[in-house]
Write an enzyme that holds these catalytic residues in place. Structure first.
Site, mmCIF file in Angstrom:
data_model
loop_
_atom_site.group_PDB
_atom_site.id
_atom_site.type_symbol
_atom_site.label_atom_id
_atom_site.label_comp_id
_atom_site.label_asym_id
_atom_site.label_seq_id
_atom_site.Cartn_x
_atom_site.Cartn_y
_atom_site.Cartn_z
ATOM 1 N N ARG A 166 45.352 15.095 94.711
ATOM 2 C CA ARG A 166 44.401 14.369 95.545
ATOM 3 C C ARG A 166 43.434 15.334 96.224
ATOM 4 N NH1 ARG A 166 45.598 13.161 100.618
ATOM 5 N NH2 ARG A 166 47.801 12.779 100.196
ATOM 6 N N TYR B 240 20.094 -0.325 94.259
ATOM 7 C CA TYR B 240 21.189 -0.886 93.473
ATOM 8 C C TYR B 240 21.982 -1.871 94.319
ATOM 9 C CZ TYR B 240 25.863 -1.088 91.412
ATOM 10 O OH TYR B 240 27.070 -1.524 90.927
ATOM 11 N N ASP C 291 19.917 9.460 95.065
ATOM 12 C CA ASP C 291 20.670 8.970 93.911
ATOM 13 C C ASP C 291 19.923 9.402 92.654
ATOM 14 O OD1 ASP C 291 21.817 7.490 91.827
ATOM 15 O OD2 ASP C 291 22.270 5.783 93.118
ATOM 16 N N LYS D 47 27.749 6.592 84.311
ATOM 17 C CA LYS D 47 26.544 6.327 83.542
ATOM 18 C C LYS D 47 26.227 7.497 82.610
ATOM 19 C CE LYS D 47 26.365 2.573 86.081
ATOM 20 N NZ LYS D 47 27.301 2.774 87.175
#
Length: 383
Positions: A46, A98, A174, A199
């Site tokens: 983690r 978005y 972004d 993406k």
């Protein structure tokens, strides 16, 4: 070193002694200590894992940053940087945004006491910065209307505001649509670069991932602490998939770019198509800005058709192109923002942004341009 070479070879750190060409998947949740108070650099996955670290170093090199933190999804990355802020803080964000990011801002962050203003241009960003503003968050190009923001100009604006107000204002960009192959926001004054690694970086529609690349080490340490504490870390296997995707990122982006321009030009000539939004078209209002701050225009096209029936016909009749959410993969995908990516926006907000029943968004894949065009033609009822 050329950016395409960095894509292929990644970071220089070696993680095994076998000579493996591909970085191994270290499928271990925990790591043994050599002794009391000693560490190999890896304690618990983690916090950090060798496969994830390799991806982070690679993306850091591509974006030209100080450090990258990888998350389980793009929205997990957005959630993490929002933890930098406290109740009463203010964020100026892109007006066209978005839908998932808008949903998080409006339903989660606002509940937690953070306020937002949305700006459509540089002048509005300037006007909406207040003494409470802690960040400016921009998409460029925006999703789905393909508006372009002048990153360097926003960076200068926020720098002047910082001097005037004697406090830090972060510029977060972004960069999902263009990737570091075509755009490097940190070199233009951004502090944090966001990627939905699902993406283009992953590029094969088979992994979820999010990444934040940061300009300064101290900010990276704050974000890594948030990542470790909140727990939305990227798994070793998904890290491997994104590493694999990045190896072909440069060549894929060139192909997406080349094919999208051909498809966009064809769309402009069709009677049922009323408007085409592609930043590589010279009549795009932001073409000059795009040409100045990017080295390519990417593979994302939005377009409006003559009526809702045509939109539905295209969505239901495409064969090669898949009617599906997401973008940036090897397969071409077509999306209906009204019902998918931006369904959570109030109707008035959607329509004000041009997101209506006639708007479609196309992620141009790696198929031949002629095949994509023929599929769109038959879906519209052409021969």
């Amino acid at each position: 070193m050329d950016i395409s070479t960095i894509c292929v070879h990644g970071c220089e750190k070696k993680y095994d002694t076998t000579g493996a060409v591909s970085v191994p998947i270290f499928a271990s949740s925990t790591f043994a200590h050599p002794g009391v108070g000693q560490s190999t650099g890896f304690d618990y996955s983690r916090s950090q894992n060798p496969t994830k670290e390799h991806l982070e170093h690679t993306v850091t090199a591509l974006e030209g940053g100080a450090e990258t933190i990888a998350f389980s999804t793009g929205m997990a990355a957005v959630s993490a940087f929002m933890e930098l802020f406290s109740p009463g803080d203010h964020v100026v964000a892109s007006y066209d945004l978005y839908g998932g990011t808008f949903r998080l801002f409006s339903h989660i962050s606002e509940k937690n006491g953070i306020t937002f203003s949305y700006a459509a241009n540089l002048q509005e960003i300037s006007e909406k910065i207040t003494p409470a503003t802690k960040a400016v968050f921009i998409e460029t190009p925006t999703n789905p209307m393909m508006n372009v923001v002048d990153i360097a100009a926003v960076a200068q604006l926020k720098q002047r505001a910082q001097i005037t107000q004697s406090k830090e204002i972060l510029l977060i960009v972004d960069n999902t649509f263009l990737t570091p192959i075509f755009q490097r926001p940190l070199s233009m004054g951004a502090d944090i670069v966001l990627h939905s690694g699902t993406k283009y970086l992953g590029g094969h529609n088979d992994a979820l991932a999010g990444l934040l690349t940061v300009k300064e080490k101290d900010l990276a340490e704050r974000l890594r602490y948030i990542s470790k504490t909140s727990g939305a870390c990227l798994s070793p296997f998904d890290s491997f998939l994104v590493i694999r995707g990045v190896k072909t990122l440069a060549i894929r982006m060139e192909r997406h770019n080349k094919t999208a321009l051909v498809v966009a030009q064809w769309l402009t000539q069709q009677k049922k198509i009323k408007k085409v939004y592609y930043i590589g078209l010279q009549d795009h209002p932001d073409y000059a800005i795009s040409s100045r701050q990017t080295s390519g225009f990417g593979g994302m096209i939005s377009f409006t058709v003559n009526d809702e029936l045509t939109a539905v016909s295209i969505l239901e009749n495409v064969k090669l192109i898949k009617y599906a959410e997401s973008l940036g993969g090897t397969e071409s995908l077509i999306t209906y923002p009204l019902l998918q990516t931006h369904a959570d926006l109030p109707k008035e907000e959607r329509e004000a942004r041009g997101i209506n029943s006639c708007l479609l968004r196309l992620s141009v894949g790696l198929e031949a341009a002629d095949d994509i065009i023929q599929d769109l033609k038959q879906a519209m009822g052409g021969k």
